[in-house]
Design an enzyme around this catalytic site. Sequence first.
Site, PDB file in Angstrom:
ATOM      1  N   GLU A 141      37.014  49.364  34.534  1.00 11.35           N
ATOM      2  CA  GLU A 141      38.339  49.554  33.941  1.00 11.35           C
ATOM      3  C   GLU A 141      39.425  48.752  34.676  1.00 11.35           C
ATOM      4  OE1 GLU A 141      41.200  53.377  33.253  1.00 11.35           O
ATOM      5  OE2 GLU A 141      39.087  53.607  32.765  1.00 11.35           O
ATOM      6  N   ASP A 142      39.303  48.655  35.981  1.00 14.47           N
ATOM      7  CA  ASP A 142      40.411  48.100  36.774  1.00 14.47           C
ATOM      8  C   ASP A 142      40.118  46.780  37.491  1.00 14.47           C
ATOM      9  OD1 ASP A 142      42.129  50.211  36.133  1.00 14.47           O
ATOM     10  OD2 ASP A 142      41.268  51.480  37.679  1.00 14.47           O
TER      11      ASP A 142
END
Length: 480
Positions: free
Chosen positions: A77-78
Amino acid sequence: MDADLKELLDNFKSYNPAQDTILIEKAYNFAKAAHEGQKRLTGEPFFIHAVAVAKIMLEHKLDVDTISAALLHDVVEDTPATVAEIEKNFNKDIAAMVAGLTKIDKLENTSADEETAENWRKMLIAVSHDMRIILIKLADRMHNMKTLDALPPPRQKEKALETLTLYAPLAQRLGMFSIKNELEDLSFKYLHPQEHKIVEDGVKRLEKDLDNKLAAFTKVLGGVLDKDQIPHKLLARVKNNFSIYRKMKKQNSGFDQIQDLLGVRIITDNKLDCYRALGALHANFKPVAGSFTDYIAMPKMNMYQSIHTTVFFEGALVEVQIRTEEMHRTCEYGIAAHWRYKLGSKADPHLDEKLNWIRQWIEWQRDLTAPREFLESFQTDINLSQIFVFTPKGDVKVLPERATPLDFAYLVHTEIGEHYSGALVNGKMVKMNSELKSGDICEIQTKKNAEPKAQWLEAAKTARARSKIKTYLRAKGVEF
């Protein structure tokens, strides 16, 4: 070796000394490199969060793959890392867990509410294949709640409300009471700051007196159990802040009027000893009328088992829970206890019942296209306030609070629900949408030519009944 990595490996080896920890070490180094330079809103390095989530998983004595996935849970996600990369470097199970925990990309033309609902739908579908995903998600939320001060007040309230209405009930539904209690207390602080301060200050003010009273009670109780030769271990505690606040609201009273702040658990060897302990307790301490509930004979929907009773002691009320060691372990760790079998421990015999409800629920909800409806239905079904309703033959059926005779009919059997024509509750005819109560005896009347109608959806409260009615109506081409 990093101090954090050494701590993780030492903790894991403390309960699983024979298992190779190379995957945990590899996941630690991969995640640390991937998050390099990233900061949390608190100003701390982002990787601290991944380590904290892994530590919570270690407290629940989970397996290598789960600890590794906890360390990696934010990398897709990051950071530029992909699920395919995780699978290549680790394995399919770890990659599937990380994928299940990764939020979907920003949806176009949707509100924040719909995006939240869609992310929950995605995660729950993944959870139905591997329940460890929700364990990591709960740990992720717990650590985020501990660092909520970094967010602006409106976001704090938003996160706290979501935690209290979704995450805490889900932890309870999965039998993970230690996580559920902590999530409730953390949410309480941000949703009701004034009331939280009143309770916190009140408990602090009475701390010495409460501790002394608990020590005195457990000493007397231990003597009583020893005299009757009942094997036991006693655990004493002051109730958590949110449960005290809930009691204040229910009784519409201030902190100083709440008498039952104390809780004691009697942990013994077997069911027979549980009932022997109950007899000894009631023979030596006056019980509070109406406080007795036997969740051993009638377990909760999440398979929670204990005997609950409240007794008087030196002007105070003490809530006592009586359970076996196995019941206590299940209560503390919930479904996480199951994963011990991978480490050589005994498998949880009730595992399927704990896991299947979420799979079954997803099956019932497959026709819900509106994200908000999906989420609202989920919130209704994870609510663990429940009632025990009897068939005329004396069989007990467990239903959520506010369930109706129509829900009862579908729980007994789909065909009985589909041919519902009326219901007798405690010998009296009642309407289809009447709310049932614990202890009711419900007798369903059926007719061959009776069939579901769209209006029945107003009377049905459970996902099971609503899903069955919708399936029938759709097959008949009836709009609803």
